[in-house]
Scaffold this motif. Structure first.
Motif, PDB file in Angstrom:
ATOM      1  N   SER A   1      15.067  31.663  16.533  1.00  0.00           N
ATOM      2  CA  SER A   1      16.094  30.381  16.389  1.00  0.00           C
ATOM      3  C   SER A   1      16.223  30.585  14.929  1.00  0.00           C
ATOM      4  O   SER A   1      15.886  31.532  14.064  1.00  0.00           O
ATOM      5  N   ARG A   2      16.651  29.456  14.220  1.00  0.00           N
ATOM      6  CA  ARG A   2      17.305  29.362  12.692  1.00  0.00           C
ATOM      7  C   ARG A   2      17.059  27.964  12.206  1.00  0.00           C
ATOM      8  O   ARG A   2      17.279  26.977  13.176  1.00  0.00           O
ATOM      9  N   GLY A   3      16.562  27.794  10.821  1.00  0.00           N
ATOM     10  CA  GLY A   3      16.286  26.539  10.514  1.00  0.00           C
ATOM     11  C   GLY A   3      17.617  26.248   9.855  1.00  0.00           C
ATOM     12  O   GLY A   3      18.676  26.538  10.077  1.00  0.00           O
TER      13      GLY A   3
ATOM     14  N   ASN B   1      19.758  21.397  16.900  1.00  0.00           N
ATOM     15  CA  ASN B   1      19.055  22.251  17.452  1.00  0.00           C
ATOM     16  C   ASN B   1      19.824  22.292  18.995  1.00  0.00           C
ATOM     17  O   ASN B   1      19.772  23.685  19.497  1.00  0.00           O
TER      18      ASN B   1
ATOM     19  N   GLN C   1      22.757  24.653  18.163  1.00  0.00           N
ATOM     20  CA  GLN C   1      22.510  26.063  18.030  1.00  0.00           C
ATOM     21  C   GLN C   1      21.664  26.672  19.248  1.00  0.00           C
ATOM     22  O   GLN C   1      21.122  28.032  19.116  1.00  0.00           O
ATOM     23  N   GLY C   2      21.317  25.783  20.348  1.00  0.00           N
ATOM     24  CA  GLY C   2      20.477  26.460  21.419  1.00  0.00           C
ATOM     25  C   GLY C   2      19.121  26.632  20.912  1.00  0.00           C
ATOM     26  O   GLY C   2      18.314  27.492  21.566  1.00  0.00           O
ATOM     27  N   SER C   3      18.764  26.108  19.858  1.00  0.00           N
ATOM     28  CA  SER C   3      17.132  26.271  19.415  1.00  0.00           C
ATOM     29  C   SER C   3      16.332  25.187  19.670  1.00  0.00           C
ATOM     30  O   SER C   3      16.728  24.148  20.391  1.00  0.00           O
ATOM     31  N   ARG C   4      15.200  24.969  19.082  1.00  0.00           N
ATOM     32  CA  ARG C   4      14.155  24.060  19.426  1.00  0.00           C
ATOM     33  C   ARG C   4      13.383  23.891  18.053  1.00  0.00           C
ATOM     34  O   ARG C   4      13.183  24.856  17.372  1.00  0.00           O
TER      35      ARG C   4
ATOM     36  N   MET D   1      13.753  26.693  24.926  1.00  0.00           N
ATOM     37  CA  MET D   1      15.116  26.557  24.255  1.00  0.00           C
ATOM     38  C   MET D   1      15.838  25.384  25.019  1.00  0.00           C
ATOM     39  O   MET D   1      15.837  25.382  26.312  1.00  0.00           O
TER      40      MET D   1
ATOM     41  N   MET E   1      21.498  33.371  14.525  1.00  0.00           N
ATOM     42  CA  MET E   1      20.243  33.467  15.049  1.00  0.00           C
ATOM     43  C   MET E   1      19.406  34.671  14.345  1.00  0.00           C
ATOM     44  O   MET E   1      19.991  35.834  14.195  1.00  0.00           O
TER      45      MET E   1
ATOM     46  N   ARG F   1       7.917  31.016  12.526  1.00  0.00           N
ATOM     47  CA  ARG F   1       8.164  30.230  13.787  1.00  0.00           C
ATOM     48  C   ARG F   1       9.708  30.468  14.509  1.00  0.00           C
ATOM     49  O   ARG F   1       9.712  30.735  15.547  1.00  0.00           O
TER      50      ARG F   1
ATOM     51  N   ARG G   1      20.688  25.274   7.867  1.00  0.00           N
ATOM     52  CA  ARG G   1      21.578  25.991   6.801  1.00  0.00           C
ATOM     53  C   ARG G   1      22.085  25.224   5.721  1.00  0.00           C
ATOM     54  O   ARG G   1      21.849  23.914   5.652  1.00  0.00           O
TER      55      ARG G   1
END
Lengths: 435, 435
Positions: B332-334, A327, A330-333, A1, B1, B326, B336
């Motif tokens: 995580s999240r795609g 990303n 959101q702190g995502s990847r 992340m 999330m 995934r 929105r």
């Protein structure tokens, strides 16, 4: 992340040429929209250029000649548009290892050092996005990586280099030869002063490696790609193609191939081919790009658009920038490298293709029998033959079934030695549709 | 999330028709690949069908008639392929509110209740993906949502309904009328027993609403879309198009429009249009779909592929399923919903288009002057006129500059009243290229 950003997303821009200028301009023009799309503002913190004094239009405090310091500064995303291997490679490895997201248009770097870059991204959980590296504005890599992730891609075939497509289109319209058309392309700004990367197929080969890697979940590097450029394409080739209602295009072709002996492998190649004029790729003219994708469930797909230029490439860069910025907020990847399939790359010597051979022959009985015997001796199977008499000469056109390059070359060498054969006018691979 | 999944990703499938069957089959066939791509296996935990006893080929323990219980069961992702508004709406709202990711192909539901579904997804942080709802296998929504997120899209125009495209293509080839061609399409399986949703443009209008929402970051619902189907297209219209080297297509057109009075707004419409035969959308035949996108920086893009059918639609569903799986593995999240721009939707009455009008007129001097006077009286500006004499009759073809529907209708009504005008043969909107 990636680390979660709470303030603005801070962006370092490396390179300020045609694309970089557009990226900076659009970041400013669309700042409000982009902030709404990302959830926070995007702040351009610096631009690394070779000669800061050459950009009087840019606020001086943004410019630096020291790209390394800019990358190591307090930035969240590095956008790399300088191209070439070094210093881009070192800069991006540093950025990724430090957890900074990277957006790049650098096809050569990805095709040669992709594995190293992905490993660096994985070590820190940073994003590495590169939509702009292939086919400019055309959304292609994201569809391959994500939209088709639930399918089995069998073939990717496309026109991915605008310079060579411009030259071949122009040769097709004018009937002129390669050299003079290249000169014209350079004069019109469609070819670089040193056109080697384009006309010798290096650029297309890098793109083919990137496409094959994504399509087949397998690492494919530029060295794995068989490559022929367009410098050998003659006015005779183009004329021969025309008589068959075909056109000549430089294609990047990525295939999943399988045979009982070796199982599944991938074959990746760039070379000129004759395509039927009614094939959709045939009508892609000038500097446009188009890519065909075939997948088991999806069937045939085509993507078409502008493959190069400041604005189109900036569109792809900014799409990636918005994605990596989201990303971070959101702190995502996003998607990471998917190379699990690790299919072997089939050497070109084992790849077979169909060929078109055009010969000037003596106009007398028995010539076809002699020529056919040579093909048979090399076990190259003939699909179609067309003979046409004209005064003393006659032309003989042969389209083969799939044959290896080695067998074809040996065949052509022997055919050329026949007394009845005056000239080998054109030898070229054929794709698309029936012979 | 979304909640982070550690074991397999558990999937409930709602509906087991043409697409559902393919989704289940491909999930099994590609299980190893999909697990490698997602990072964990995807487990189909149940299939909701109306009549479980009708599916002897499916393990009985997977089948249930109780979709609600299946959704409320211990599942991570709900794949909805039942279509229609209820019970799909309630089932998906329940799933999203409970934090379950949703993958759906339900264009009607999204176009009517998208806002409610997105709000439910936001309430729990769940993913709502719907690539399969528009243009089947063609990766289109992800490119609009993500690849072009850094650009300003100005226009989306496409063939998004295969049934109507099949019928119009067949009318163009055969010269036959609408009714008999519709019957043939039904016989060949290209039209449903009740073809209303397709031929009256409801299906295309739902898709147009979805495309416009994504392209313009604005909520557009089916009710915002001006809609005309193909039932009024006659053999005369098709013949008139042919004489002008045009073809008739049902297009979904989403435009960003601006004027000094109202600022920026969006206009979304579905209706038959005459397109120049050399326009790329003209050559999209049969059940294929193709969509043109214009954006400020990217320029023109085109996406082409199969718009319907079990396998192509399953490809899109599975791409989304891999993506949401995934995301769950990564916690995580795609993307929105992005509706921040909230542009007003321009009423169709304020939208102007170009028109083609074909008239049978008396072959005598002064007819054109009379017709032109009527156009002038209604302030409909004429771009091109073509007159052709044939025996006693003559034909007069007028292509207008942009005019409102109301002005055009009033003009045609008055033109029809002229003594010299024997018949109004065809009135149709025109898109693409010069008149």
């Amino acid at each position: 992340m990636s680390e979660r950003v709470r303030g603005p997303v801070r962006v370092a821009l490396l390179g300020y040429g045609t694309v970089g200028t557009e990226v900076a301009r659009l970041l400013e023009e669309h700042a409000t929209d982009f902030a709404a799309r990302v959830g926070t503002s995007i702040e351009l913190t610096g631009i690394a250029v070779r000669r800061p004094d050459r950009h009087p239009d840019v606020p001086a405090e943004l410019l630096t000649a020291d790209a390394a310091s800019l990358v190591n500064d307090d930035v969240d995303v590095v956008v790399e548009l300088i191209g070439g291997i070094e210093p881009a490679r070192t800069l991006l490895l540093d950025a990724l290892r430090a957890g900074k997201s990277v957006v790049t248009a650098n096809k050569a770097l990805l095709a040669e050092h992709g594995a190293e870059l992905f490993a660096a991204a994985d070590s820190s959980g940073a994003d590495l996005y590169f939509e702009a590296s292939v086919a400019g504005a055309i959304p292609l890599l994201r569809p391959l990586r994500e939209s088709l992730a639930g399918d089995r891609i069998t073939r990717v075939m496309g026109i991915v280099n605008g310079t060579t497509n411009f030259i071949l289109s122009a040769m097709d319209s004018s009937g002129a030869g390669y050299s003079e058309t290249l000169e014209e392309a350079a004069r019109l700004g469609y070819a670089e002063a040193d056109p080697t990367a384009d006309v010798d197929g290096f650029d297309a080969a890098s793109k083919a490696a990137i496409l094959a890697s994504l399509a087949f979940h397998t690492r494919v590097s530029a060295a794995d790609v068989y490559r022929e450029g367009i410098a050998e394409v003659t006015a005779s080739d183009i004329a021969a193609a025309k008589t068959l209602d075909r056109t000549v295009k430089l294609l990047a072709i990525c295939e999943r191939v399988s045979d009982t002996e070796n199982g599944e492998s991938v074959a990746v190649r760039v070379h000129p081919v004759m395509l039927p004029r009614k094939h959709p790729l045939s009508s892609v003219d000038g500097a446009f790009n188009a890519v065909y994708v075939e997948a088991d469930a999806a069937g045939e797909l085509m993507f078409y658009g502008q493959g190069a230029g400041g604005s189109p490439t900036a569109s792809a860069v900014l799409g990636d920038l918005i994605a990596v910025a989201r990303n971070r907020v959101q702190g995502s990847r996003g998607s990471r490298e998917s190379a699990y399939a690790a299919l072997p790359v089939r050497p070109f010597a084992q790849t077979t293709t169909r060929y078109h051979i055009s010969l000037d022959v003596a106009d007398r009985a028995g010539v076809l029998a002699q020529v056919a015997a040579v093909f048979a001796a090399h076990e190259v199977s003939i699909a179609v033959v067309r003979q046409r008499g004209r005064a003393q000469d006659a032309s003989l056109v042969v389209v083969t079934h799939s044959a290896s390059d080695a067998a074809l070359r040996a065949t052509v060498d022997d055919v050329a030695k026949l007394d009845a054969v005056h000239q080998v006018v054109s030898v070229m691979r054929v794709e698309g549709g029936e012979p």
